[in-house]
Motif scaffolding. Sequence first.
Motif, short mmCIF file in Angstrom:
data_model
loop_
_atom_site.label_atom_id
_atom_site.label_comp_id
_atom_site.label_asym_id
_atom_site.label_seq_id
_atom_site.Cartn_x
_atom_site.Cartn_y
_atom_site.Cartn_z
N PHE A 227 -44.49 -48.43 -83.07
CA PHE A 227 -44.52 -46.97 -82.98
C PHE A 227 -45.86 -46.49 -82.44
CE2 PHE A 227 -44.65 -42.58 -84.48
CZ PHE A 227 -43.36 -42.16 -84.19
N ARG A 228 -45.81 -45.46 -81.61
CA ARG A 228 -47.02 -44.84 -81.08
C ARG A 228 -47.12 -43.42 -81.63
NH1 ARG A 228 -47.75 -49.33 -80.45
NH2 ARG A 228 -48.43 -50.48 -78.60
N HIS A 229 -48.09 -43.22 -82.51
CA HIS A 229 -48.27 -41.91 -83.12
C HIS A 229 -48.92 -40.94 -82.13
CE1 HIS A 229 -47.08 -42.40 -87.35
NE2 HIS A 229 -47.44 -43.66 -87.21
N PHE A 230 -48.86 -39.66 -82.47
CA PHE A 230 -49.44 -38.61 -81.64
C PHE A 230 -50.91 -38.94 -81.37
CE2 PHE A 230 -51.37 -34.52 -80.77
CZ PHE A 230 -50.42 -33.89 -79.96
N PRO A 231 -51.34 -38.88 -80.11
CA PRO A 231 -52.72 -39.26 -79.78
C PRO A 231 -53.73 -38.40 -80.54
CG PRO A 231 -51.39 -39.04 -77.79
CD PRO A 231 -50.56 -38.50 -78.91
N PRO A 232 -54.60 -39.01 -81.31
CA PRO A 232 -55.55 -38.22 -82.11
C PRO A 232 -56.50 -37.40 -81.25
CG PRO A 232 -56.08 -40.56 -82.19
CD PRO A 232 -54.74 -40.45 -81.55
N GLU A 233 -56.76 -37.84 -80.04
CA GLU A 233 -57.65 -37.10 -79.14
C GLU A 233 -57.07 -35.74 -78.76
OE1 GLU A 233 -58.45 -41.41 -78.93
OE2 GLU A 233 -56.62 -40.20 -78.71
N HIS A 234 -55.77 -35.54 -79.01
CA HIS A 234 -55.12 -34.27 -78.69
C HIS A 234 -54.65 -33.52 -79.94
CE1 HIS A 234 -55.29 -35.42 -74.51
NE2 HIS A 234 -54.58 -36.50 -74.74
N PHE A 235 -55.10 -33.95 -81.09
CA PHE A 235 -54.70 -33.32 -82.35
C PHE A 235 -55.78 -32.30 -82.74
CE2 PHE A 235 -54.44 -32.78 -86.89
CZ PHE A 235 -53.09 -32.85 -87.19
N TYR A 236 -55.39 -31.01 -82.76
CA TYR A 236 -56.37 -29.95 -83.01
C TYR A 236 -56.10 -29.16 -84.28
CZ TYR A 236 -58.36 -30.86 -78.44
OH TYR A 236 -58.97 -31.47 -77.36
N GLY A 237 -55.35 -29.67 -85.16
CA GLY A 237 -55.15 -28.97 -86.43
C GLY A 237 -53.82 -29.32 -87.02
N PRO A 238 -53.68 -29.13 -88.31
CA PRO A 238 -54.63 -28.62 -89.29
C PRO A 238 -55.71 -29.66 -89.64
CG PRO A 238 -52.71 -29.44 -90.40
CD PRO A 238 -52.42 -29.57 -88.93
N GLU A 239 -56.60 -29.29 -90.56
CA GLU A 239 -57.63 -30.23 -90.98
C GLU A 239 -56.99 -31.45 -91.63
OE1 GLU A 239 -62.03 -29.97 -92.82
OE2 GLU A 239 -60.49 -29.03 -94.08
N VAL A 240 -57.54 -32.61 -91.29
CA VAL A 240 -57.10 -33.88 -91.88
C VAL A 240 -58.20 -34.39 -92.79
CG1 VAL A 240 -56.39 -36.26 -91.43
CG2 VAL A 240 -55.68 -34.42 -89.86
N THR A 241 -57.87 -34.55 -94.06
CA THR A 241 -58.83 -35.05 -95.03
C THR A 241 -58.43 -36.46 -95.44
OG1 THR A 241 -59.27 -32.83 -95.90
CG2 THR A 241 -59.89 -34.69 -97.29
N LEU A 242 -59.30 -37.40 -95.19
CA LEU A 242 -59.08 -38.78 -95.60
C LEU A 242 -59.68 -38.99 -96.98
CD1 LEU A 242 -58.23 -41.74 -94.91
CD2 LEU A 242 -60.54 -42.04 -93.99
N VAL A 243 -58.87 -39.44 -97.91
CA VAL A 243 -59.34 -39.74 -99.27
C VAL A 243 -59.06 -41.23 -99.52
CG1 VAL A 243 -59.24 -37.44 -100.30
CG2 VAL A 243 -57.14 -38.79 -100.14
N HIS A 244 -59.78 -42.05 -98.83
CA HIS A 244 -59.50 -43.48 -98.86
C HIS A 244 -60.13 -44.13 -100.10
CE1 HIS A 244 -58.73 -47.54 -97.59
NE2 HIS A 244 -58.16 -47.12 -96.48
N PRO A 245 -59.36 -44.96 -100.80
CA PRO A 245 -59.95 -45.70 -101.93
C PRO A 245 -61.09 -46.59 -101.45
CG PRO A 245 -57.55 -45.77 -102.03
CD PRO A 245 -57.91 -45.17 -100.70
#
Length: 304
Positions: A227-245
């Motif tokens: 699978f190819r997810h939406f290119p992050p270089e073109h993702f402009y919102g909403p805010e993405v918060t990573l809460v990685h263990p």
Amino acid sequence: MTSAQYASFLPAKYRDVVPPVSTTWRWRDLDVHIARSRTSDAPVKMMALHGAGGHSGALWPFASLAASRGADVLFPDMPLYGRTVVPDAGKVTYLDWVEMLCDLVVAEQARDPRPLVLFGASMGGMLAYEVAARTGAVADVVATCLLDPSDPDARSAAARFGVLGRYAPKPLAFTAALLGRVRVPIRWLMDIDNMSADPELSALCASDPLGGGVSVPVGFLSSYMSFRHFPPEHFYGPEVTLVHPGADEWTAPELSVKFLDRIAGPTKSVMLEGCGHFPIEEPGLSQLIETMEDIARKHGWRPS
């Protein structure tokens, strides 16, 4: 397995679980089970998304933490997992997961336009990101993991045998063309033994017939790995918060950070101190709760 069994691994002060209400949503030919805790006057809704070793019951203790603080919560069981009824399991693909969640978000927001926060655990993190990108109907994305299946290092980390994950897409595609409907235990292929720093919790996840104990079609695995997810270089919102263990022994934090750093829009990163992949340890669990509360405040939530 019950939510109470999973809740027993949390610190004592977080073990009281708000019981969910089981509902069903018809999608295509599936009866999708959705656990809910409805709060009609809550200013914000949260939809939780599980990954390859979970289901709504297993992760409901985390959803309950939001419900107990006044959020309106829903938690679907993805096809093949939990109590969602799938008439033909052999044909389920990862794209089905993405499209189902997009349709659910659109339906929820058409019915109730309050701000919707997506919380994705493990593989659910990339699902939350993808659904936000496709629908434009999400207020915030929170993810414990952003493991991009197009990244060989990420595939290697997810797989039980790293080298197989790294080179999986082409062999899996060939196998799926012949044996796509054949189902294999997910624990044979994914490193569920490292689901938690607590071996008893990892064993519970791996043996849960609704979660880590399920069998999935080869075609599903192939569709995920390619699978190819939406290119992050073109993702402009909403805010993405990573809460990685921070002490994740399954998927290293740097793999998620690598994807997060490519996102063009606003991002934030919080490392959960002392937490394994299934984040039950302190102080990281409290840091997760505080982060979720900060996000809810942006959308009008106030502690009671």
